[in-house]
Design a protein around this motif. Structure first.
Motif, short mmCIF file in Angstrom:
data_model
loop_
_atom_site.label_atom_id
_atom_site.label_comp_id
_atom_site.label_asym_id
_atom_site.label_seq_id
_atom_site.Cartn_x
_atom_site.Cartn_y
_atom_site.Cartn_z
N ILE A 21 22.13 51.87 -64.71
CA ILE A 21 21.88 51.15 -63.46
C ILE A 21 22.58 49.80 -63.52
O ILE A 21 22.49 49.10 -64.54
CB ILE A 21 20.37 50.93 -63.23
CG1 ILE A 21 19.69 52.25 -62.85
CG2 ILE A 21 20.11 49.91 -62.13
CD1 ILE A 21 18.21 52.12 -62.61
N ASN A 53 22.18 47.51 -58.08
CA ASN A 53 21.12 48.50 -57.85
C ASN A 53 21.64 49.93 -57.83
O ASN A 53 20.85 50.86 -57.63
CB ASN A 53 20.37 48.26 -56.54
CG ASN A 53 19.71 46.89 -56.48
OD1 ASN A 53 19.45 46.29 -57.52
ND2 ASN A 53 19.47 46.40 -55.30
N LEU A 111 27.15 35.94 -66.73
CA LEU A 111 25.71 35.73 -66.56
C LEU A 111 25.14 36.64 -65.47
O LEU A 111 23.99 37.07 -65.55
CB LEU A 111 25.44 34.27 -66.19
CG LEU A 111 25.66 33.25 -67.31
CD1 LEU A 111 25.73 31.84 -66.74
CD2 LEU A 111 24.57 33.33 -68.37
N LEU A 112 25.94 36.93 -64.45
CA LEU A 112 25.45 37.73 -63.33
C LEU A 112 25.64 39.24 -63.56
O LEU A 112 25.24 40.04 -62.74
CB LEU A 112 26.16 37.32 -62.03
CG LEU A 112 25.92 35.88 -61.59
CD1 LEU A 112 26.74 35.54 -60.36
CD2 LEU A 112 24.43 35.66 -61.30
N THR A 113 26.26 39.60 -64.69
CA THR A 113 26.46 41.01 -64.99
C THR A 113 25.30 41.52 -65.84
O THR A 113 24.91 40.89 -66.81
CB THR A 113 27.77 41.23 -65.77
OG1 THR A 113 28.87 40.79 -64.97
CG2 THR A 113 27.96 42.70 -66.12
N ASP A 114 24.75 42.66 -65.45
CA ASP A 114 23.67 43.27 -66.23
C ASP A 114 23.70 44.77 -65.99
O ASP A 114 23.58 45.22 -64.86
CB ASP A 114 22.31 42.68 -65.81
CG ASP A 114 21.22 43.02 -66.81
OD1 ASP A 114 20.10 43.35 -66.38
OD2 ASP A 114 21.48 42.95 -68.02
N SER A 155 22.02 46.60 -62.93
CA SER A 155 20.85 45.77 -62.67
C SER A 155 21.21 44.29 -62.51
O SER A 155 20.33 43.42 -62.51
CB SER A 155 19.83 45.94 -63.82
OG SER A 155 20.48 45.92 -65.07
N GLY A 156 22.50 44.02 -62.36
CA GLY A 156 22.95 42.64 -62.19
C GLY A 156 23.12 42.29 -60.73
O GLY A 156 22.67 42.99 -59.83
N GLU A 157 23.80 41.18 -60.52
CA GLU A 157 23.96 40.67 -59.15
C GLU A 157 25.36 40.83 -58.61
O GLU A 157 25.62 40.52 -57.44
CB GLU A 157 23.59 39.16 -59.10
CG GLU A 157 22.11 38.87 -59.19
CD GLU A 157 21.56 39.00 -60.60
OE1 GLU A 157 22.36 38.87 -61.55
OE2 GLU A 157 20.35 39.22 -60.77
N SER A 166 32.35 32.60 -66.89
CA SER A 166 31.00 32.38 -67.41
C SER A 166 29.95 32.86 -66.42
O SER A 166 28.97 33.52 -66.80
CB SER A 166 30.76 30.89 -67.69
OG SER A 166 31.60 30.44 -68.69
N SER A 167 30.15 32.53 -65.14
CA SER A 167 29.20 32.95 -64.10
C SER A 167 29.15 34.47 -64.00
O SER A 167 28.07 35.06 -63.92
CB SER A 167 29.60 32.38 -62.75
OG SER A 167 29.48 31.00 -62.75
N THR A 226 21.95 48.41 -67.32
CA THR A 226 20.82 48.94 -68.08
C THR A 226 20.97 50.45 -68.23
O THR A 226 21.02 51.17 -67.23
CB THR A 226 19.48 48.63 -67.38
OG1 THR A 226 19.39 47.24 -67.15
CG2 THR A 226 18.31 49.08 -68.25
#
Lengths: 160, 155
Positions: free
Chosen positions: B72, B121, B48-51, B74-76, B44-45, B53
């Motif tokens: 990109i 990034n 949520l931390l995956t993004d 753009s997650g963490e 789950s974490s 773009t």
């Protein structure tokens, strides 16, 4: 059973039940904390995206088409601390189709005016970007994309 | 009397042994449940931390049989290229397998390196190869990893 047997058996079972309950409870609590942290980080990221906006104002060509100067205004409410992490893509448009002429180019930047934090590109400040191309650009229509590390971008179409 | 005492002792030992076995079994079950809870929380974490773009899609040739997707992270958290799933116009595109008529590769990363891990990034470029001109009309892309997905339309 002996007089010590029953209390011993009950004691062992009791220790087992309490220990297992504690183990599962603590694991569940720490997992909830992990998810809460992740939700908080995600919300912070989304809020930052919503508050990020910038506009490419102008592009001028120098040095026989080997250098471009681009002006970008921070029109949002977010300050950017790592401008070097931004992505700059330039493409040529041919017959209304955008081709990848070059991927990332070498670029440097300066910020004016320095209103707030000198280390940040703050709202209301202008970013002047100098792009050095690998070869002179040719006459034609171009399409530039400038994107933050969070994927917030602006595009600019221009003719040379 | 001695016989009943021995019987009592045997019974006691048997009861203690059984209680111990039950307790150890309960621990095994609890550990299994705890691991399952942790795994679910991690998944789950990570979701949520995956993004990712998609910032641009551009054709690579005039026949429009291949195109580049600029993405990109753009997650963490870092993502692995091999875990990415790409759908183009609802068709599954194979990764790095040119034996299929439609496949994709990682053609560019910044900074350039040979790692298949895409850090936060970081920009990466996917090239999709199709068997024919994809046509001047609206197309859809879906990029997903685990339970996370993002979409993009282009023409």
């Amino acid at each position: 059973m002996s007089s010590i047997g029953t209390p011993l058996v009950v004691g062992i079972l009791l220790i087992g039940v309490v220990s297992n309950f504690t183990l599962i409870f603590n694991t569940s609590k720490s997992s909830d904390k992990l998810k809460e942290n992740a939700i908080s980080i995600k919300d912070s990221r989304e809020l930052r995206k919503l508050n990020s906006r910038f506009e490419i104002n102008n592009i001028t060509v120098f040095n026989n088409g080997t250098q471009l100067n681009m002006s970008v205004l921070n029109t949002g409410s977010t300050s950017f601390d790592q401008v070097s992490d931004f992505v700059l893509l330039s493409n040529m448009i041919n017959n209304n189709i955008i081709f990848n002429q070059t991927t990332e180019s070498n670029w440097t930047y300066s910020i004016t005016p320095r209103v707030l934090n000198p280390l940040f590109w703050d709202p209301g400040e202008n970013l002047s970007i100098r792009i050095t191309l690998n070869e002179s650009i040719q006459t034609g229509n171009y399409y530039i994309i400038f994107s933050s590390p969070l994927g917030v971008k602006d595009t600019y179409q221009w003719y040379y | 009397m001695a016989g009943s005492e021995i019987s009592s002792l045997i019974l006691t030992i048997a009861a203690i042994t059984l209680a111990t076995i039950i307790t150890i079994s309960m621990f095994a079950v609890s550990i299994s449940i705890s691991n399952s809870i942790e795994r679910t929380a991690d998944n789950s974490s990570n979701s949520l931390l995956t993004d990712l773009t998609i910032i641009h899609v551009g054709y690579t040739n005039s026949s429009a049989s291949s195109f580049n997707i600029f993405v990109i992270n753009s997650g963490e958290i870092s993502v692995s290229v091999t875990d990415l799933v790409l759908l183009y116009d609802n068709n599954f595109i194979y990764y790095n397998d040119s034996s299929h008529s439609q496949y994709w590769i990682i053609s560019y990363k910044n900074p350039t390196n040979n790692s298949l891990s895409l850090d936060p990034n970081q920009l990466f470029e996917i090239t999709v190869f199709t068997s024919s001109n994809i046509g001047v009309r609206s197309h859809s892309l879906i990029l997903s990893i685990g339970s996370y997905s993002t979409s993009y339309s282009f023409s």
